[in-house]
Design a protein around this motif. Structure first.
Motif, PDB file in Angstrom:
ATOM      1  N   ASP A  11       0.821  -1.210   0.000  1.00 10.90           N
ATOM      2  CA  ASP A  11       0.000   0.000   0.000  1.00 10.90           C
ATOM      3  C   ASP A  11       0.856   1.262   0.000  1.00 10.90           C
ATOM      4  N   PHE A  12       2.040   1.179   0.598  1.00  5.22           N
ATOM      5  CA  PHE A  12       2.878   2.371   0.704  1.00  5.22           C
ATOM      6  C   PHE A  12       3.574   2.724  -0.612  1.00  5.22           C
ATOM      7  N   TYR A  13       3.448   1.861  -1.611  1.00  7.73           N
ATOM      8  CA  TYR A  13       3.882   2.250  -2.952  1.00  7.73           C
ATOM      9  C   TYR A  13       2.855   3.170  -3.611  1.00  7.73           C
ATOM     10  N   ILE A  14       1.656   3.252  -3.040  1.00 11.12           N
ATOM     11  CA  ILE A  14       0.584   4.052  -3.628  1.00 11.12           C
ATOM     12  C   ILE A  14       0.386   5.364  -2.878  1.00 11.12           C
ATOM     13  N   TYR A  15       0.506   5.350  -1.554  1.00 13.04           N
ATOM     14  CA  TYR A  15       0.357   6.581  -0.779  1.00 13.04           C
ATOM     15  C   TYR A  15       1.428   7.595  -1.196  1.00 13.04           C
ATOM     16  N   ASP A  16       1.020   8.833  -1.362  1.00 12.84           N
ATOM     17  CA  ASP A  16       1.946   9.898  -1.759  1.00 12.84           C
ATOM     18  C   ASP A  16       2.493  10.563  -0.499  1.00 12.84           C
ATOM     19  N   LEU A  17       3.693  10.160  -0.072  1.00  9.32           N
ATOM     20  CA  LEU A  17       4.294  10.645   1.166  1.00  9.32           C
ATOM     21  C   LEU A  17       5.468  11.571   0.858  1.00  9.32           C
TER      22      LEU A  17
END
Length: 394
Positions: free
Chosen positions: A161-167
């Motif tokens: 999922d953290f490949y998708i969240y824009d951080l």
């Protein structure tokens, strides 16, 4: 949601990562992922009850390493599925897969059955070390990402999922976090690792940021309905062969990258047109369903204001939905959030969905599950914790 196969794919395209020396920083840690990774890397027993003393030493060593590098960590742990229940089918499939692997595990040829108290020992060890931690009322991913955006610090995890969240400060994949080989520069220690950002992903695959959640939805929840599309045909000629990743994902990304229209609806319509041998009515129904799935995905990846920031700064317990708030005594909510009560006692699944996923235990498959001995005890416990509204937990 997650995107199955994305981690393997990006290992093929490892130029997407930036090599960094990590130190002197805040760090948000996906505690559930880290606990399982530490247990697995230490090669501890997974099939005969667990080696908790050795596991405790691994946890202590990891967080001492962070301290030596002046990394100020905050740990966030899952507390059950979220209110949307979007991952239910995935969780059930994963449970079925584990059950099928039991015979090989009993022979010592299969891993992945983490000792029952792995997370409990992890939480207790962190509390003893005074490492700040919080157990969410629901899934941790969105709250981790929201807090990382507010604090402008990276997230350490292995969840896709953290490949998708824009951080703003990106995502540090656990598998590339070299905490067991700390290096020094002058008098200062650092950990070599790789950093991922969505901007690098979008640049590499030439897709617009607005289509990132569409990609996650098509490749994740909705991917089975597009399984017959020959996605590999969209991979540009001369592209490197994908050895371990999924060439269908490369094709889907290539197809999205070639689109000039950024509208979600137009992208879905174009995707539906790729499916052969279905009637117009079926195509319309599928489009409507796909639109709902993509909207759900976009809601999952839309970052709210973090409810964890005030917990770490002031000790304020993250809120529960108003309709169940009155059921839970204050002392229970506080103890749960601090990790004093494990998720086996009470979590979001019990509070909202009236069910509990019990851990898969290694035992003879021809016999009834040993979990069948505990429902009467657990039901009494749930009623005591939840009051009169606590009956009916499955």
């Amino acid at each position: 949601m997650g995107v199955q196969g994305l981690w393997s794919l990006l290992e093929e395209y490892n130029q997407i990562y930036q090599d960094i020396h990590f130190r002197d920083s805040k760090l948000l840690v996906d505690g559930t992922n880290l606990a399982h990774l530490l247990y697995n890397r230490a090669n501890l027993d997974q099939n005969h009850g667990g080696e908790y003393l050795a596991f405790q030493a691994e946890v202590q060593a990891f967080f001492k390493t962070l301290d030596n590098c002046q990394i100020k960590s905050k740990v966030v742990i899952d507390g059950g599925s979220g209110p949307s229940d979007i991952k239910l089918n995935h969780r059930m499939d994963r449970q079925r897969t584990r059950v099928k692997k039991i015979p090989d595990a009993l022979k010592g040829g299969e891993k992945g059955f983490y000792a029952l108290f792995t997370t409990t020992v992890f939480e207790q060890t962190l509390n003893d070390m005074k490492v700040p931690l919080v157990r969410c009322f629901g899934e941790a991913d969105g709250q981790l990402a929201a807090l990382a955006r507010e604090w402008c610090c990276p997230v350490l995890s292995r969840d896709s999922d953290f490949y998708i969240y824009d951080l703003p400060e990106g995502f540090l994949p656990l598998d590339h976090f070299q905490f067991d080989s700390v290096k020094t520069s002058g008098a200062r220690s650092y950990i070599s690792c790789k950093r991922y950002t969505t901007s690098s992903f979008c640049t590499l695959f030439n897709i617009d940021h607005q289509l990132l959640t569409v990609f996650a939805a098509l490749a994740g929840n909705y991917y089975d309905n597009l399984i017959d599309v020959k996605w590999a045909s969209f991979v540009p000629a001369g592209s490197p062969e994908v050895r371990f990743g999924d060439d269908r994902l490369v094709g889907l990304l290539s197809w999205l990258g070639a689109r000039t229209d950024r509208r979600t609806e137009d992208t879905l319509t174009a995707a539906m047109a790729l499916i052969d041998n279905i009637s117009q009515q079926a195509r319309t129904e599928m489009w409507t369903w796909a639109q709902t799935e993509v909207q759900n995905a976009m809601l999952e990846y839309r970052l709210p204001s973090s409810s964890l920031r005030s917990f770490f700064s002031e000790g304020t317990v993250p809120p529960l939905p108003a309709e169940i708030w009155s059921w839970i005594p204050e002392w229970v909510r506080v103890s749960l959030a601090r990790g004093d009560l494990g998720a086996n006692i009470l979590d979001y699944d019990i509070l909202v969905h009236r069910r509990k996923f019990l851990r898969t235990q290694l035992q003879c498959r021809v016999l009834q599950s040993s979990n069948l001995t505990s429902p009467p005890i657990r039901q009494v416990m749930y009623r005591l914790l939840l009051g009169q509204g606590g009956g009916g937990v499955r």
